[in-house]
Design a protein around this motif. Structure first.
Motif: not given
Lengths: 335, 195
Positions: B13-33
């Motif tokens: 769960r912790r591993d999936l969460c960490s990766r999910g957090i990174r995915l969300a961060g990248k997604m947010r950055s790309d959505v803003v662009d």
């Protein structure tokens, strides 16, 4: 019969002696001192173009009996100018606070009323006990794209004025500066300084809402700061300090995702570790330092000109040098 | 929920969460662009107010801190499934409207759509770990948009992207809550108590 009367600076004020006729013989006093008859028109007191010094207690006495017929407290002041309002969230996601002040004093009592609207919903801004001109709002919703509209109205006896701020949830997020910043030399490392700090205590949940940090440092004798951005952790080791030079160091914080950087923390000073000083004259020290093979100052590994714009917002650690700094550094050695 | 308490499940769960957090961060950055590109290419005003768009999952939530882990995952999954469909619609409209004229915008939209799909899948993985399994997608499609004029469609697209950007921020926060050691997720009142 006593009351308070508010008048604008520069106004002409006429005071009647209660129900006394115009032609009654009266004496007026201001703060206990008789007022010259030249200011009277019959029994009326005329004050032209009043200024702040004329605030005070005015009393009117019947001529012969010296009965007090009328008393008023004159307060000279101004209507309020547009207030200055600021809202900020230093405790996201709990809520935000707004604080305000008047750009110039009015010299008379003012009352403030604040309204906070989120979409169609009116929110409560609870007044803080201290400081007085401040109130706080609890977020009822998070992650909303609907803006908040805060209107502050200031009213006094001479008029009113207001100002409105409109912002979204994330725009006003600005943490307090990091606390307990400590910088220490590293034994046997003449170019290192270990810096550590703590999250601001006002930030309620650093685990779910982690902060990132910006460190700046410079030797006291130079003006140019070096910057390091850190995505996590509350410590950093500076590895390129000039040997033996006292440094000034500050840290700022920002939520990882939203808002703006905090103000800089309180500055701390530290000097890197040096060997036990030998008892030499200044000249001999210079000779010793320049001829030593393991000189305590070495040219920086890279003299790459770094784009200033890359410093802020980058997830990677970046250290900026300028060519001018390198040249200045050689000069420093001989100070 | 018993299976989710085992040490290996907790690590996963912790591993999936960490990766999910990174995915969300990248997604947010790309959505803003993407938002910047969209506003520019569609000739919109970046500060334009867009009323709540029908069929777009709203990121705003009350009592966010009181949500259970399962609630968070279910709400996130429903949202990203909806965004997947909405972005697909936007991509189709954009191709019809501009054809080859704006390949850059089309590519940016497609890239974000891919990330949204990947994130939805990631959330499904997390839900499987909660021994809940993701809900089926039947009936999850947003209603087809009302027939809108070109300008209204552009504004609707702006509303979709803005809300997606908010979701990306919220998702990172949700996953950090989920990643916290036990008291948040496994001491939920009962597994049956979800919305």
């Amino acid at each position: 019969d006593s009351h308070t009367q508010y008048e604008r600076v520069g106004a002409d004020v006429t005071m009647k002696c209660g129900s006394m006729d115009w032609d009654a013989a009266v004496t007026w006093t201001a703060n206990g001192t008789d007022i010259d008859e030249s200011h009277l028109n019959g029994s009326y007191l005329i004050l032209k173009n009043v200024d702040l010094t004329q605030s005070g207690q005015y009393s009117c006495y019947e001529g012969s009996s010296w009965h007090l017929k009328y008393q008023t407290c004159l307060r000279v002041g101004t209507p309020p100018k547009e207030p200055v309002l600021m809202c900020r969230s230093n405790n996201y996601p709990k809520g935000f606070y707004c604080s305000w002040h008047l750009p110039t004093p009015t010299y008379i009592p003012n009352s403030f009323n604040i309204s906070v609207i989120h979409g169609t919903r009116e929110m409560v801004c609870e007044k803080d006990a201290f400081p007085k001109n401040r109130c706080h709002v609890r977020y009822l919703q998070l992650f909303s794209t609907v803006k908040y509209k805060v209107t502050l109205t200031v009213t006094n006896a001479l008029g009113k004025n207001s100002t409105t701020l409109t912002f979204d949830e994330v725009a006003i997020v600005k943490p307090d500066p990091p606390e307990s910043v400590v910088a220490k030399p590293v034994p046997n490392n003449p170019r290192r300084l270990e810096v550590s700090w703590q999250n601001p205590s006002s930030w309620p949940d650093p685990e779910s809402f982690p902060l990132k940090f910006f460190l700046r440092y410079r030797p006291l004798i130079l003006d140019q700061w070096q910057h390091v951005e850190l995505s996590d952790g509350t410590s950093h080791t500076i590895t390129d300090a000039y040997a033996g030079k006292e440094y000034i160091i500050q840290v700022a914080a920002k939520d990882n995702d939203i808002g703006t950087w905090s103000d800089w923390s309180v500055a701390v000073h530290a000097t890197p570790w040096t060997e036990e000083p030998k008892h030499l004259t200044t000249e001999a020290q210079i000779t010793e330092t320049t001829s030593a093979s393991t000189s305590s100052f070495m040219p920086p590994p890279t003299t790459k000109i770094c784009d200033k714009g890359a410093v802020v917002g980058s997830g990677a650690v970046a250290v900026c040098w300028t060519a001018g700094l390198v040249l200045a550094a050689y000069g420093v050695l001989f100070i | 929920m018993a299976a989710s308490d085992s040490p290996s499940a907790a690590l996963r769960r912790r591993d999936l969460c960490s990766r999910g957090i990174r995915l969300a961060g990248k997604m947010r950055s790309d959505v803003v662009d993407l938002l910047d590109t969209y506003v520019e290419r569609q000739g919109l005003d970046a500060s334009a107010s867009v009323a709540a768009v029908e069929g777009v999952p709203v990121a705003a939530v009350e009592r966010w801190d009181e949500q259970t882990g399962t609630q968070r995952l279910l709400e996130n999954l429903a949202a990203y499934r909806a965004f997947r469909a909405l972005l697909a619609q936007m991509l189709e409209e954009q191709r019809e409207q501009l054809g080859e004229a704006d390949a850059a915008l089309g590519r940016a939209l497609a890239a974000v759509l891919l990330q949204v799909s990947a994130f939805a899948y990631h959330l499904e993985e997390l839900l499987r770990l909660e021994s809940r399994g993701p809900p089926s997608e039947e009936g999850a499609r947003p209603p087809p948009p009302p027939h809108l004029g070109l300008f209204e469609r552009k504004l609707r697209g702006l509303g979709v992207l803005r809300e997606l950007a908010q979701w990306a921020v919220r998702s990172a926060r949700d996953l950090r809550q989920l990643a916290k050691p036990s008291p948040g997720s496994s001491s939920a009142p009962s597994p049956a108590e979800s919305p």
